[in-house]
Design a protein around this motif. Structure first.
Motif, PDB file in Angstrom:
ATOM      1  N   THR A  60       0.740  -1.318  -0.024  1.00 22.51           N
ATOM      2  CA  THR A  60       0.004  -0.096   0.062  1.00 22.51           C
ATOM      3  C   THR A  60       0.907   1.216  -0.016  1.00 22.51           C
ATOM      4  OG1 THR A  60      -0.144  -0.243   2.346  1.00 22.51           O
ATOM      5  CG2 THR A  60      -1.874  -1.121   1.137  1.00 22.51           C
ATOM      6  N   ILE A  61       2.144   0.994   0.547  1.00 22.06           N
ATOM      7  CA  ILE A  61       2.917   2.294   0.555  1.00 22.06           C
ATOM      8  C   ILE A  61       3.600   2.571  -0.875  1.00 22.06           C
ATOM      9  CG2 ILE A  61       5.131   3.334   1.668  1.00 22.06           C
ATOM     10  CD1 ILE A  61       4.171   1.955   3.957  1.00 22.06           C
ATOM     11  N   ILE A  62       4.262   1.335  -1.437  1.00 22.94           N
ATOM     12  CA  ILE A  62       5.000   1.336  -2.560  1.00 22.94           C
ATOM     13  C   ILE A  62       4.403   1.548  -3.830  1.00 22.94           C
ATOM     14  CG2 ILE A  62       6.475  -0.032  -3.969  1.00 22.94           C
ATOM     15  CD1 ILE A  62       7.690  -1.303  -1.497  1.00 22.94           C
ATOM     16  N   CYS A  63       2.953   0.816  -3.993  1.00 23.60           N
ATOM     17  CA  CYS A  63       2.231   0.684  -5.158  1.00 23.60           C
ATOM     18  C   CYS A  63       1.761   2.297  -5.618  1.00 23.60           C
ATOM     19  CB  CYS A  63       1.126  -0.134  -5.063  1.00 23.60           C
ATOM     20  SG  CYS A  63       1.548  -1.820  -5.297  1.00 23.60           S
ATOM     21  N   GLY A  69       5.278   6.984 -12.289  1.00 26.01           N
ATOM     22  CA  GLY A  69       5.775   6.736 -13.440  1.00 26.01           C
ATOM     23  C   GLY A  69       4.934   6.845 -14.846  1.00 26.01           C
ATOM     24  N   LEU A  70       3.758   7.094 -14.483  1.00 30.31           N
ATOM     25  CA  LEU A  70       2.747   7.224 -15.772  1.00 30.31           C
ATOM     26  C   LEU A  70       3.124   8.573 -16.585  1.00 30.31           C
ATOM     27  CD1 LEU A  70      -0.296   5.377 -14.072  1.00 30.31           C
ATOM     28  CD2 LEU A  70       1.247   4.267 -15.673  1.00 30.31           C
ATOM     29  N   LYS A  71       3.295   8.526 -17.567  1.00 24.11           N
ATOM     30  CA  LYS A  71       3.444   9.830 -18.422  1.00 24.11           C
ATOM     31  C   LYS A  71       2.611   9.893 -19.660  1.00 24.11           C
ATOM     32  CE  LYS A  71       6.865  10.875 -15.608  1.00 24.11           C
ATOM     33  NZ  LYS A  71       6.734  11.824 -14.580  1.00 24.11           N
ATOM     34  N   VAL A  99       7.302   4.940 -17.171  1.00 31.89           N
ATOM     35  CA  VAL A  99       8.784   4.909 -16.867  1.00 31.89           C
ATOM     36  C   VAL A  99       9.126   4.693 -15.364  1.00 31.89           C
ATOM     37  CG1 VAL A  99       9.000   6.449 -19.076  1.00 31.89           C
ATOM     38  CG2 VAL A  99       8.854   7.300 -16.922  1.00 31.89           C
ATOM     39  N   ASN A 100      10.474   5.027 -15.134  1.00 30.84           N
ATOM     40  CA  ASN A 100      10.846   4.939 -13.627  1.00 30.84           C
ATOM     41  C   ASN A 100      10.158   5.945 -12.962  1.00 30.84           C
ATOM     42  OD1 ASN A 100      12.437   5.107 -11.242  1.00 30.84           O
ATOM     43  ND2 ASN A 100      14.025   4.188 -12.214  1.00 30.84           N
ATOM     44  N   PRO A 101       9.459   5.663 -11.823  1.00 31.03           N
ATOM     45  CA  PRO A 101       8.731   6.755 -11.276  1.00 31.03           C
ATOM     46  C   PRO A 101       9.477   7.900 -10.570  1.00 31.03           C
ATOM     47  CG  PRO A 101       9.030   4.781  -9.887  1.00 31.03           C
ATOM     48  CD  PRO A 101       9.395   4.407 -11.243  1.00 31.03           C
ATOM     49  N   PHE A 102      10.722   7.686 -10.514  1.00 31.10           N
ATOM     50  CA  PHE A 102      11.853   8.770  -9.894  1.00 31.10           C
ATOM     51  C   PHE A 102      12.366   9.547 -11.107  1.00 31.10           C
ATOM     52  CE2 PHE A 102      11.661   5.231  -6.943  1.00 31.10           C
ATOM     53  CZ  PHE A 102      11.526   5.961  -5.770  1.00 31.10           C
ATOM     54  N   ALA A 103      12.050   9.322 -12.438  1.00 30.58           N
ATOM     55  CA  ALA A 103      12.299  10.137 -13.471  1.00 30.58           C
ATOM     56  C   ALA A 103      11.451  11.241 -13.465  1.00 30.58           C
ATOM     57  CB  ALA A 103      12.539   9.491 -14.739  1.00 30.58           C
ATOM     58  N   THR A 104      12.025  12.459 -13.585  1.00 30.65           N
ATOM     59  CA  THR A 104      11.489  13.765 -13.763  1.00 30.65           C
ATOM     60  C   THR A 104      11.342  14.449 -15.065  1.00 30.65           C
ATOM     61  OG1 THR A 104      13.198  14.824 -12.867  1.00 30.65           O
ATOM     62  CG2 THR A 104      11.611  14.291 -11.183  1.00 30.65           C
ATOM     63  N   TYR A 105      10.474  15.305 -15.443  1.00 31.68           N
ATOM     64  CA  TYR A 105      10.322  15.890 -16.763  1.00 31.68           C
ATOM     65  C   TYR A 105      11.323  17.230 -16.528  1.00 31.68           C
ATOM     66  CZ  TYR A 105       7.595  19.251 -14.345  1.00 31.68           C
ATOM     67  OH  TYR A 105       6.931  20.069 -13.567  1.00 31.68           O
ATOM     68  N   ASN A 106      11.834  17.673 -17.644  1.00 33.46           N
ATOM     69  CA  ASN A 106      12.435  19.087 -17.861  1.00 33.46           C
ATOM     70  C   ASN A 106      11.986  19.715 -19.225  1.00 33.46           C
ATOM     71  OD1 ASN A 106      15.159  18.849 -16.176  1.00 33.46           O
ATOM     72  ND2 ASN A 106      14.608  16.776 -16.740  1.00 33.46           N
ATOM     73  N   ASN A 107      11.395  20.888 -18.810  1.00 32.25           N
ATOM     74  CA  ASN A 107      10.817  21.872 -19.877  1.00 32.25           C
ATOM     75  C   ASN A 107      11.180  23.392 -19.116  1.00 32.25           C
ATOM     76  OD1 ASN A 107       9.740  23.303 -21.458  1.00 32.25           O
ATOM     77  ND2 ASN A 107       7.990  22.231 -21.570  1.00 32.25           N
ATOM     78  N   PRO A 108      12.221  24.009 -19.394  1.00 32.08           N
ATOM     79  CA  PRO A 108      12.516  25.332 -18.795  1.00 32.08           C
ATOM     80  C   PRO A 108      11.610  26.350 -19.338  1.00 32.08           C
ATOM     81  CG  PRO A 108      14.452  24.402 -20.069  1.00 32.08           C
ATOM     82  CD  PRO A 108      13.465  23.375 -20.352  1.00 32.08           C
ATOM     83  N   ALA A 109      10.853  26.312 -20.207  1.00 23.96           N
ATOM     84  CA  ALA A 109      10.037  27.009 -20.630  1.00 23.96           C
ATOM     85  C   ALA A 109       8.689  27.054 -19.600  1.00 23.96           C
ATOM     86  CB  ALA A 109       9.220  26.807 -22.207  1.00 23.96           C
TER      87      ALA A 109
END
Length: 342
Positions: A60-63, A69-71, A99-109
């Motif tokens: 219940t904590i991890i799931c 990670g859903l994009k 994707v990896n749930p710890f991956a973060t997006y990057n968009n400077p704008a």
């Protein structure tokens, strides 16, 4: 110090719908384990009950964390991801992915739009407190990088042409992102970078050409380019130079068009008078050339057909009269001479 070049890497993420179903099933299973563990503890099976409870609580904590990670990537969009400060990859195809749930997006704008929105919101709140009015600020940017053709309206700016005359010029730029990885990592904000480079390019190209040439005979057949007469060629030069400057940021310039061109206000009236004077001089020159050819043709025709024999003095009088008739701005009044010319 040179900027480190990062090569774009397209990742093939897992189907998002499948992972959404599996994660949801995992949460349901974790809750079921907690319930079963409680029943086992009541029945006296301590070891099995504790194990089920631990697994269920961890589930219940991890799931729920895995949902991060859903994009979602829309049409003509890209998502640039980093993982713990390192480049993770870029999603270039539209769809729903995991994707990896710890991956973060990057968009400077997008980040800069958020900062500007916060500053604008604070300003609105301050103004609201002063005047009792209300307002809202919207952020139009997205977390994904748009790959669509975009229009940059550069507005107008004052520049000096090659002769030092102040000129007001404006342009629009049609552009798009072709390498989202370069756009994110090679510059701080690719939209602001493009805007600044556009200003610089317009200024540099404009100062290489005159606004217009003098309307004199020596310039009538001149092939020299001018801002007013060769707008398309100069816009193409702007496109070429701007493309070289923004290629480093993964941007492609589709087209540059000059939308506004005029003299600055401080010299506009003087330049208008100059253009009017040049037009009058050019028109007078054409009239005189035509009048001289017509007088010559008339005298030659009279002499060839022996209509009248004219000496030099009579020819001079005829030339004078014909030139007055042909070059006068007002209608001439004929005077019939009934006597001798002498």
């Amino acid at each position: 110090m040179e900027t480190k070049q990062i090569t774009q890497k397209e990742i093939r993420p897992v189907n998002g719908i499948l992972m959404l179903i599996l994660i949801t099933i995992g949460i349901v299973a974790a809750i079921a384990l907690i319930i079963l563990g409680a029943f086992f503890l009541n029945d006296g099976s301590t070891a099995a009950g504790v194990a089920m409870l631990v697994v269920g609580i961890l589930g219940t904590i991890i799931c729920p964390v895995l949902y991060a990670g859903l994009k979602v990537v829309g049409p003509n969009e890209a998502l640039v991801l980093t993982l713990f400060g390192n480049y993770y990859g870029t999603i270039l195809k539209q769809g729903f992915y995991y994707v990896n749930p710890f991956a973060t997006y990057n968009n400077p704008a997008y980040m800069n739009a958020l900062e500007k929105a916060k500053a604008a919101a604070a300003s609105v709140e301050t103004e609201k407190g002063r005047r009792g009015s209300s307002g809202s600020v919207k952020v139009n940017a997205k977390k994904t990088i748009s790959l669509k053709d975009t229009t940059l309206n550069n507005g107008i700016q004052k520049v000096n042409d090659v002769m030092g005359n102040p000129v007001i010029i404006g342009a629009v730029v049609i552009w798009k992102v072709i390498d989202p990885t370069k756009a994110v990592f090679n510059v701080e904000d690719y939209t602001e970078f493009l805007s600044i480079q556009t200003d610089s390019t317009i200024r540099n190209i404009s100062r290489m050409y005159p606004y217009d040439l003098l309307q004199t005979e020596e310039h009538e057949n001149s092939t020299e380019k001018t801002l007013r007469g060769s707008a398309q060629e100069i816009a193409d030069n702007m496109k070429t130079e701007l493309s070289k400057k923004v290629e480093f940021a993964g941007l492609e310039i589709q087209e540059v068009r000059i939308t506004h061109l005029s003299y600055a206000e401080e010299i506009a009236a003087a330049m208008l008078r100059r253009q009017q004077a040049e037009a009058v001089i050019a028109a007078r020159a054409k009239i005189v050339d035509g009048a001289v050819s017509m007088v010559k043709m008339a005298i030659d025709k009279l002499g060839e057909e022996e209509v009248v024999i004219l000496d030099e003095e009579r020819k001079a009088a005829m030339v004078s009269n014909l030139m007055v008739v042909l070059c006068s701005e007002k209608d001439t009044q004929p005077i019939v001479n009934s006597g001798s010319i002498y």
